[in-house]
Motif scaffolding. Structure first.
Motif, PDB file in Angstrom:
ATOM      1  N   GLU A 157       0.818  -1.215   0.000  1.00 38.57           N
ATOM      2  CA  GLU A 157       0.000   0.000   0.000  1.00 38.57           C
ATOM      3  C   GLU A 157       0.852   1.266   0.000  1.00 38.57           C
ATOM      4  OE1 GLU A 157      -3.789  -1.756   2.615  1.00 38.57           O
ATOM      5  OE2 GLU A 157      -2.160  -0.644   3.585  1.00 38.57           O
ATOM      6  N   LYS A 294      -1.343  -2.703  -6.292  1.00 38.01           N
ATOM      7  CA  LYS A 294      -2.045  -2.614  -7.579  1.00 38.01           C
ATOM      8  C   LYS A 294      -1.142  -3.024  -8.751  1.00 38.01           C
ATOM      9  CE  LYS A 294      -5.396   0.903  -6.120  1.00 38.01           C
ATOM     10  NZ  LYS A 294      -5.234   0.583  -4.696  1.00 38.01           N
ATOM     11  N   ALA A 470      -1.047   6.036  -9.829  1.00 33.98           N
ATOM     12  CA  ALA A 470      -2.033   5.459 -10.757  1.00 33.98           C
ATOM     13  C   ALA A 470      -1.734   5.886 -12.192  1.00 33.98           C
ATOM     14  CB  ALA A 470      -3.439   5.902 -10.356  1.00 33.98           C
TER      15      ALA A 470
END
Length: 697
Positions: A157, A294, A470
């Motif tokens: 994270e 991710k 992102a």
């Protein structure tokens, strides 16, 4: 400048600094930099000490009076040309942002984001009143870690796209690993995430492991700082936690690759499939890590620091959970100190600003707010900046200089008598196909997914980092964009992008003292021309030469050519090894080799392009200086540098850029400099013709 970034962290220390130049009548800049420049001559006669013989100390000849009379501002660790251009840029950005803040804007538009971000960052009373509340949720996540699987999830994270080994040679992240996304070194045409080592609070491993007494003193101060920060943050048992944190970081440092190893791209091209991590780096629960980071859909990774990934994963398994929880807590606070209470912010500056860099005074909050905006909403600010301050005429003029210097470099390659035809062919193809960005990018960043609060500066900073993360992850698996920019228009810098075979020259560096539309070509070719030549030449330094014209890492050299190239590099490294800014500390010629090769080759290409621009005529003598003399003086003045001892020591010990006064001595390797200043055998800087390093031509 390294692969390349010309200057690093202007807000802390202008690592590449030069003489300060400003327009006539600008007493603000003159007061801060101690230097003014004439618009016709370009170079500053006031900065020079013409009593010094150029062949004995060319740096002092070009900058001696400036060096004696200039004082470093109290909120800086250095001063010089980059700082001068930065001051003008900062003034412009302040005016632009001020107007935006006053007018406001819709929350989902860039103007609204800029206004909200600035207001939240500037509201120090609100930040202090909030105390540690903004960070409570993050600290609670760390406190809840119950096993190594949960620890692995939290480490995932925390992962951010906050490193850049190729373009900025930025290897530092306080997270255990950092991610960088672009075409893989060993995967031509395929964009993948690179994974790099991290986890340290000091600049790099040498600070933990060096036997130098000054480094040992810094380690003692750092341990005291950890305790002080934890105490200011209201953490109980701060002394015991500080010891656990430092002891863990010492083990992390031992697990790291050296800076020299990090700089060698050819040794950093390992590609791991996702399944390889569990086999090659046991200790972390990699499924948990990748899901939280991710990255679970990424099929390949550039294991940039392969051995360190293995070693760090083993530490996750072997070190106590409490040590990792303390370490996570400290680094979350430390890396966001600017948006946490004043006691934390002040303690952070006292260590990083004063102890490490020697800077006595923290920069004002409004200046730091602009720095934060340039980081977190850089393209939004840059778009407004470029529209107002970078005319099409400047873009065209610099573009023409780039074409001329590219042609000069290709001509020098053609003239190398020791290089095989097949090597020459690829080298020329590479320089001819370099994609050059001047001023600003063709397309702008979309900040639509970034929600900015007007009253929570901590949330804004964290959200900016996750938004950037992102943005970078979205590139994985897609075709590489060779036109992608890695700098904002308001950055006083330039960069070479090896896997893109591209260059960026932001608008902010295309101003005095680097580019002066009122000065003659000798000045501009010696100043910005040398910068352009430097960045082009990074494509052919000891690392850049390992990439072909497509940006693929492959050997396109014959064995004999590579040997000859290596010999020239070794000679240049030895030249820089002889420079000693302190009796107990010399410049590391190997560590700084890429920059030094780019300086030599770039200056020569800029000189050739300058001579070609004269169309066979001689430049006029201006104020007693010939054109060639102005060219070399302009170059030396862009490297005038004044640094505090602490910052200079850190620079020499760990950075890939030599101090500016030694970079000015690049002229020793150019025959034209000897002729311009009548430098002869017996002069202190004289090198016999066969000792002048010629690297490319």
């Amino acid at each position: 400048m390294k692969k390349a970034v010309l200057a690093i962290l202007l807000s802390t220390a202008a690592l590449i600094a030069g003489p300060v130049a400003c327009s006539k009548g600008d007493e603000t800049d003159k007061a801060e930099t101690g230097y003014t420049v004439g618009t016709e001559l370009g170079i500053s006669k006031a900065a020079m000490d013409t009593s010094v013989k150029p062949g004995d100390d060319f740096y002092a000849y070009a900058n001696g009076n400036w060096q004696r009379t200039t004082e470093i501002p109290t909120d800086r660790s250095s001063t010089g040309a980059f700082y001068t251009a930065f001051l003008e840029t900062e003034k412009r950005v302040r005016e632009l942002v001020g107007a935006i803040v006053q007018k406001g804007g819709e929350p989902n538009a860039d103007a609204g984001r800029i206004a909200a971000f600035y207001k939240a960052y500037m509201d120090r009373p609100a930040i202090d009143a909030a105390g540690m509340k903004p960070v409570e949720a993050d600290l609670a996540r760390f406190a809840a870690i119950a096993n190594k699987a949960t620890l692995s999830k939290v480490l995932g994270e925390q992962t951010r796209a906050d490193v850049d080994p190729l373009n900025a040679t930025d290897f530092g992240t306080e997270n255990l690993f950092g991610i960088f996304v672009t075409q893989g070194l060993a995967t031509p045409g395929e964009v993948i995430p690179y994974m790099l080592q991290g986890g340290l609070g000091l600049p790099e491993r040498e600070y933990y492991l060096s036997a130098d007494p000054k480094m040992a003193a810094i380690r003692t101060d750092y341990q005291a700082y950890i305790e002080k920060l934890l105490t200011a943050a209201g953490q109980s048992d701060a002394a015991a936690k500080a010891k656990r944190i430092y002891d863990l970081e010492l083990k992390i440092a031992r697990a790291h690759a050296t800076r020299e190893q990090s700089e060698d791209f050819t040794q950093s091209a390992d590609v791991w499939a996702k399944a390889d991590f569990a086999k090659k780096a046991p200790g972390i629960d990699w499924d948990a890590y990748f899901a939280a980071a991710k990255l679970d859909k990424a099929g390949k990774f550039g294991a940039y620091h392969a051995n360190a990934i293995t070693n760090l994963s083993a530490l996750v398994a072997s070190e106590p959970l409490d040590a990792w929880k303390d370490w996570l807590t400290f680094h979350q606070i430390n890396s966001h100190s600017d948006v946490l209470p004043s006691a934390i912010d002040s303690a952070h500056f006292a260590f990083y600003g004063t102890t490490l860099a020697g800077t006595p005074q923290q920069r004002s909050r409004d200046k730091r707010a602009l720095d934060a905006l340039n980081t977190d909403l850089g393209d939004a600010v840059g778009r407004v900046y470029a529209e107002k301050y970078f005319p099409a005429s400047a873009k065209a003029e610099v573009g023409d200089m780039v074409k001329g210097i590219k042609a000069a470099f290709a001509s020098r390659v053609n003239g190398i008598d020791w290089m095989a035809p097949e090597t020459k062919k690829e080298a020329i193809k590479k320089v001819e196909t370099i994609v050059v960005g001047v001023g600003y990018p063709e397309s702008w960043r979309d900040y639509g997914s970034y929600s900015v609060s007007a009253d929570n500066a901590y949330a804004n900073e964290v959200a900016a980092q996750t938004t950037e993360y992102a943005h970078q992850l979205a590139k994985i698996g897609k075709p590489m964009d060779k036109s992608e920019w890695w700098m904002t228009p308001q950055t006083v810098n330039a960069v070479n992008l090896p896997v893109q075979n591209a260059l960026n020259f932001p608008a902010a560096i295309l101003q005095p003292p680097f580019f002066n539309a009122k000065a003659d070509p000798a000045y501009n070719y010696g100043a910005i021309g040398a910068v352009i030549g430097h960045e082009i030449s990074h494509s052919f330094d000891n690392n850049g030469a390992a990439f072909d014209s497509t940006g693929a890492l492959r050997n396109w050299w014959t064995a004999a050519d590579l040997k000859k190239f290596g010999e020239a590099g070794s000679a240049l490294a030895a030249q820089y090894d002889s420079y000693k800014p302190f009796p107990d500390l010399a410049v590391n010629g190997k560590l700084t080799l890429g920059e030094n090769i780019a300086d030599v080759a770039g200056l020569q290409a800029a000189y050739d392009a300058y001579r070609a621009s004269l169309n066979g005529k001689e430049a006029p003598v201006i104020d007693g200086f010939t054109g060639d003399q102005r060219f070399f003086i302009a170059y030396a003045q862009t490297w005038a540098t004044k640094m505090r001892d602490e910052a200079l020591r850190a620079r020499v010990a760990t950075d890939g850029h030599a101090p500016g006064n030694y970079r000015a001595l690049t002229v020793r390797n150019l025959d034209a400099w000897y002729k311009a200043f009548d430098v002869k055998e017996g002069d202190k800087l004289y090198l016999a013709p066969d000792k002048r390093v010629r690297v490319w031509g």
